[in-house]
Design an enzyme around this catalytic site. Structure first.
Site: not given
Ligand code: AMP
Length: 385
Positions: A11, A75, A164, A225, A368
């Protein structure tokens, strides 16, 4: 090929690379780690970072040249409309990921560099891109399009992609398993609540709506965010307050959400302050939960029938107070939390609703890396046959 039973999951972010080496026979991790502060004197670039990872693995006899390594799974954040599934990386695929950089200017360049450097280190090793957007490409046009001029939207690829996806896919399947049903038989609302946060509506294993959009800014209140806001807020900040586009970008992505509301983006800290009677932490929590409940309600209407709601990621897996506030008073929607089960801390997938709850409320820890490893392995295994 036959002995190769391990997948290295990478990642690559703009300033860090995370890795996990997964043994596919049992999903165990043979190695994992993080190289941070890329761009600083100690680690000037991604080549240094990935070489360091390769060296760390080699020191333990698990180097990139080991015959047990079947593939590297990367990823990749943005796959646009094109990439609907994990994809074996070729020059052409790399070019296509490069073309998507304008949609993910922070993420895709780092992902591409990670792929290029790994290719240099092991040119013969299959590499697979697993896209964060892929699971959401099944969204119907009614959910994926913004109500703006169609020609402009199409010319600039302005639509809702969602992110996601690997987590939403993994968790929606995990819920089905927990219920003893096949994914096709289950409608589920997945709430991925981490530092970034998103909700999705998954009907029979297929994503039909999700809260993030063109970028990961839309939707729920997150650590830093804003999530949803009136788009005219941007115009107002620009025209009236004189903010530049970069300043607005930074404000909404890095200095908003829980951090902007109360000065803390870590939910543990927010809860601790709330317990001491801190009013700005309380208000931030209430705004976070209000938005979450709006999405739960919206996805009931999108799905028609809901079998389960699943909480996942750092906040969803650990913050019992957030879970409780998210579903409190929703008995008429079939949601009845069991406070005792909800307060149990565990790394296992588990049900936290009462037995008489018509809709199951579950906590399903996301993984993940395992999902990326499985998708990568299954692609290279089928390609080898
Ligand atoms: P993630 O992005 O999934 O790694 O989630 C990170 C976020 O999870 C942190 O910023 C915290 O807000 C939250 N978190 C982690 N552990 C806990 C905990 N024990 N209780 C509440 N929130 C937590």
């Amino acid at each position: 090929m036959t002995d190769a039973s391990r997948v290295l999951v990478l990642n690559s972010g703009s300033s860090s690379v995370k890795y996990q080496l997964v043994e596919m026979a049992d999903g165990s991790r043979l190695g994992s780690g993080l190289v941070e502060r890329i761009g600083e004197p100690d680690c000037p670039d991604h080549t240094t970072a990935l070489t360091r990872i390769a060296d760390q693995l080699a020191d333990r006899g698990l180097g990139l040249d080991s015959p047990e390594l079947a593939a590297v799974g990367h990823r990749v954040v943005h796959g646009g409309s094109r990439f609907t599934a994990p994809t074996l990386i070729t020059d052409e695929v790399l070019d296509a990921v490069r073309e998507l950089i304008p949609l993910a200017p922070l993420h895709n360049p780092a992902n591409i560099t990670g792929i290029e450097v790994t290719r240099k280190l092991r040119p013969d090793l299959p590499q697979v891109a697993v896209f964060d957007t892929a699971f959401h490409t099944t969204m119907p046009e009614s959910a994926a399009r913004y109500a703006i001029d169609t020609e402009t939207a199409d010319r600039y690829a302005v639509r809702r992609y969602g992110f996601h996806g690997t987590s939403h896919q993994y968790v929606s399947r995990g819920v089905a398993r927990l219920l003893g049903k096949s994914p096709e038989a289950v409608n589920v609302i997945v709430l991925h609540l981490g530092n970034g946060a998103s909700a999705s509506a998954v009907a029979g294993g297929v994503c039909v709506d999700t809260s993030m959009g063109l970028t990961p800014l839309e939707g729920l209140v997150m650590g830093t965010r804003s999530g949803d806001l009136d788009p005219a807020v941007l115009l107002h900040l620009h025209r009236v307050a004189g903010f530049s586009m970069d300043e607005i970008d930074s404000l909404l992505n890095r200095r908003s959400g829980m951090l902007g509301l109360c000065g803390d983006n870590d939910m543990r800290e927010v809860s601790r302050r709330m317990a001491q009677g801190d009013r700005s932490a309380r208000l931030a929590f209430d705004i976070y939960v209000h938005r979450l409940r709006k999405y739960i309600g919206a996805y009931y209407a999108v799905l028609g029938r809901v079998d389960a709601i699943a909480f996942t990621a750092g906040v969803g897996e650990n913050a019992a107070d957030v879970r409780e506030a998210a579903v409190s008073g929703l008995e008429s929607l079939g949601l009845v939390l069991d406070p005792a089960l909800n307060s149990v801390r565990s790394p296992e997938p588990r049900v936290v609703s009462r037995e008489d709850s018509r809709v199951v409320i579950a906590v399903v820890p996301t993984d993940e890396e395992l999902e990326i490893a499985q998708q990568t392995f299954s692609l290279v295994s089928s390609a080898a046959q």
